[in-house]
Design a protein around this motif. Structure first.
Motif: not given
Length: 301
Positions: A241-252, A266-267
Motif C-alpha cells: 500500500c502506498l500510504q503504509y510501510d507494510t510489506g516484506i523484504n524479499l531481497k533479504t 512470503a509473497f
C-alpha cells in the motif's frame, strides 16, 4: 525532485535483474499477469530492455509496460520495442518549459516531447499514456496537457497528488476541479465503459479527441476496494500500500538462500496482509499500520 537531488543506492543494495525475474516468477505463479517497470527513472539502469525481455518470457506474464520521465526514451525506444514492451507511460506534469524545469530541476522538456513523438510513431503499436500530477489549479497548464490527447492518440491521465513523502507539501487538484476547466473548453465528455488499462484509472471521451482523458483520483474517489497492485522497490521490498510501510523484504529472503516455495509463501503472506484501505487525511489506523516516510521516487512513483 528534491532540491539536493536523490541519494544513490549502491549496486549491492538493489536487486539484480536475476533476482527481479525470480520474484516475478513467484508472482506469476500466484496469478500476477502484468508487470510495470517504473522508478525513480527506470531508463537510467543499464540494459533495462533486457530485463523487459526476460520478464516477457516468464510463463503467465501477459503484459510488460514501463513508466518513464521520457528524457532517455527516444534513444532507447528501439531496444524497448524489440524487447516486446507493450506500453509506455510518460510522466509529464506540464508543457510549460519554465514550470517543467522548476518541478524536475532539469531542462529536458524537448527531449521528453521527442520521446513521446517516437513512441506514438513506433512501427509496432504501443499503448502510450501520459501521467500528469498537477500541483496547482492552473487552467492554461491543464488545458495544454489535455490538448495532447486531442491532437494525438495518447491517453492523458490526471493523477491527484497523494500525501506521501514530499507530496505532503502540496494540495491535490481534484478530478472535479479539472473537469470544470476542461468541459467549457472541449465540450461534454462521455464516460468510457470499456477497460483501457489494468488499474484504477477511469476515462472520458471528449468530442473530437484522438485519445482519452483519464483520472486516477485516490483522494476524492477512493478506490481501495478495487486495488489490484503491489510494488517491488529497487532494494527488494514488496510494498502492498502506498500510504503504509507494510510489506516484506524479499531481497533479504533471496540472499539468505530461500527456496522457491519459501519465496512464494512470503509473497502470498504479504498480499494476504494488504491493508484494507488508505486513510489519507484521517487519523484512523489499523493496528500495525505505520505511515510511509519514504518519497514516491523511492517506492515506485
Amino acid at each position: 525532485m528534491p532540491e539536493n537531488g536523490v541519494p544513490a543506492l549502491s549496486h549491492t543494495e538493489i536487486l539484480t535483474y536475476e533476482e527481479i525475474v525470480r520474484i516475478v516468477k513467484a508472482g506469476a505463479g500466484l496469478g500476477i499477469k502484468k508487470i510495470k517497470l517504473t522508478g525513480g527513472e527506470p531508463l537510467v539502469r543499464k540494459d533495462l530492455a533486457q530485463l523487459a525481455a526476460w520478464i516477457k518470457q516468464v510463463p503467465g506474464i501477459e503484459s510488460v509496460t514501463i513508466t518513464t520521465n521520457g528524457i532517455l526514451l527516444e534513444r532507447q525506444l528501439k531496444d524497448l520495442v524489440n524487447s516486446g514492451i507493450d506500453g509506455i507511460n510518460i510522466s509529464l506534469d506540464t508543457l510549460d518549459a519554465s514550470a517543467y524545469e522548476k518541478i524536475t530541476r532539469r531542462g529536458h522538456l524537448q527531449d521528453v516531447l521527442c520521446g513521446l513523438k517516437a513512441a506514438v510513431n513506433s512501427p509496432r503499436s504501443l499503448n502510450v499514456k501520459i501521467n500528469c500530477v498537477p500541483i496547482e489549479n492552473d487552467p492554461d497548464h491543464l488545458l495544454a496537457m489535455a490538448g495532447l490527447a486531442q491532437r494525438h492518440p495518447v491517453h492523458v491521465r490526471f493523477i491527484e497528488m497523494m500525501p506521501v513523502g514530499l507530496g505532503k507539501n502540496f494540495d491535490f487538484v481534484s478530478e472535479s476541479q479539472i473537469l470544470e476547466i476542461l468541459i467549457p473548453a472541449f465540450g461534454n465528455p462521455s464516460p468510457v465503459t470499456d477497460p483501457l488499462g489494468n488499474g484504477p484509472c477511469h476515462y472520458y471521451s471528449f468530442p473530437g479527441f484522438s485519445g482519452k482523458i483519464g483520472f486516477i483520483s485516490a483522494i476524492s474517489h477512493q478506490f481501495c476496494d478495487q486495488c489490484n497492485r503491489v510494488r517491488l522497490t529497487a532494494d527488494g521490498f514488496l510494498k502492498t500500500c502506498l500510504q503504509y510501510d507494510t510489506g516484506i523484504n524479499l531481497k533479504t529472503l533471496l540472499r539468505n538462500g530461500c527456496n522457491d516455495d519459501e519465496l512464494s509463501h512470503a509473497f502470498q503472506a504479504a498480499i494476504n496482509s494488504k491493508p484494507k484501505a488508505h486513510h489519507f487525511g484521517q487519523e484512523t489506523r489499523s493496528p500495525g499500520e505505520k505511515d510511509e516516510t519514504l518519497s514516491m521516487f523511492q517506492i515506485g512513483g
